[in-house]
Design a protein around this motif. Sequence first.
Motif, mmCIF file in Angstrom:
data_model
loop_
_atom_site.group_PDB
_atom_site.id
_atom_site.type_symbol
_atom_site.label_atom_id
_atom_site.label_comp_id
_atom_site.label_asym_id
_atom_site.label_seq_id
_atom_site.Cartn_x
_atom_site.Cartn_y
_atom_site.Cartn_z
ATOM 1 N N PRO A 221 -17.921 82.184 39.051
ATOM 2 C CA PRO A 221 -17.022 81.390 38.194
ATOM 3 C C PRO A 221 -17.280 81.544 36.697
ATOM 4 N N PRO A 222 -18.527 81.383 36.211
ATOM 5 C CA PRO A 222 -18.729 81.558 34.761
ATOM 6 C C PRO A 222 -18.536 82.996 34.295
ATOM 7 N N ASN A 225 -14.944 83.442 33.615
ATOM 8 C CA ASN A 225 -14.625 82.881 32.308
ATOM 9 C C ASN A 225 -15.094 83.789 31.175
ATOM 10 N N GLU A 226 -16.251 84.411 31.361
ATOM 11 C CA GLU A 226 -16.759 85.329 30.337
ATOM 12 C C GLU A 226 -15.834 86.538 30.176
ATOM 13 N N ILE A 228 -12.558 86.597 30.639
ATOM 14 C CA ILE A 228 -11.389 86.149 29.885
ATOM 15 C C ILE A 228 -11.759 85.963 28.407
ATOM 16 N N THR A 229 -12.924 85.383 28.157
ATOM 17 C CA THR A 229 -13.377 85.219 26.770
ATOM 18 C C THR A 229 -13.580 86.570 26.094
ATOM 19 N N THR A 274 -4.624 87.466 30.183
ATOM 20 C CA THR A 274 -5.536 86.417 30.645
ATOM 21 C C THR A 274 -5.021 85.745 31.914
ATOM 22 N N SER A 278 -7.143 85.458 35.232
ATOM 23 C CA SER A 278 -7.370 84.142 35.842
ATOM 24 C C SER A 278 -7.017 84.165 37.323
ATOM 25 N N GLN A 281 -9.827 85.901 39.060
ATOM 26 C CA GLN A 281 -10.976 84.999 39.153
ATOM 27 C C GLN A 281 -10.787 83.990 40.276
#
Length: 315
Positions: A221-222, A225-226, A228-229, A274, A278, A281
Amino acid sequence: MSAVTAPQADRAAPARTASDDLDVVPLRHWGRWVAALLVGLVAASFLLSLARNPNLDWTTVGTYLTKDFVIRGVGITLLLTALAMVIGTVGGVLVAVMRLSANPVLSWSAWLFVWFFRGTPLLVQIIFWGFLAALYERIQIGVPFTGWHLVDLDTNAVVTPIVAAVLALGLNEMAYAAEIVRGGILSVEDGQDDAATALGLTRAQTMRTIVLPQAMRVIVPPMGNETITMLKSTALVSVIGGRDLLTAVQSVYAQNFKVIPLLVVAAMWYLALTSVLSLGQYFLERRFGRGRRGSAGPGVISRWFKVSAAEGVAR
């Protein structure tokens, strides 16, 4: 055939209670409806103002949305994201293992790496790598204290803007990924290591076959997010001319001064990319979260198909 007597029929019938005559009225949450109405009105007003604003110039947005230079910028953005995440993920696993090592040299070296790259802004790192030639005019590799060089190259020829962007993004991501992986490894119970040792597995085999697969539930999960960031962070390389999506639109609005429409073009592409990441993910989290308490249930599409199938059978 035996007949059912009246007492037996009375016993077979369900008992009727006073609650059967009550009309059950669901609780109405008026506050939620009022809040939803207000949010909807504000959103509709904002979207309507954008649609009617002549300064937005939707004609220009549609013209530049699929231009060749914009598509090339999107490709460079995706390339930078992919390379940085590969470097960051692979290097992050290595740094995380080093931090957990019993060797103090490896542990402290990994800590210093994370401390430096997490403690300095990414923009500063990008500019540093972009202007590395101001610090080292030439890249020389050879035997120390002898003056003999096996490699002697011009720094500007080697560290191009794309290379500088990959180095900055990859090394910065490596520091963050190391902490994510370390947290995932620490989430696995110590008994797993003891059991692997009892089975005769080495430390490396235990980490590769037992610990890391279980830690993926915490890591994925993180790391999603990384990713996408990271996609959005590639916009920072525009300060060194990295030829990414933002650099592409900046080069155009610097000439025609249509800043807002071209920034909308970039924003639409970033939102589209993104959204795809997402979705990926989401499926990865479902894949690694199977069999875990509190993991996601069937998705919206799956539930919709099940309801449609049930309605078809009922008909």
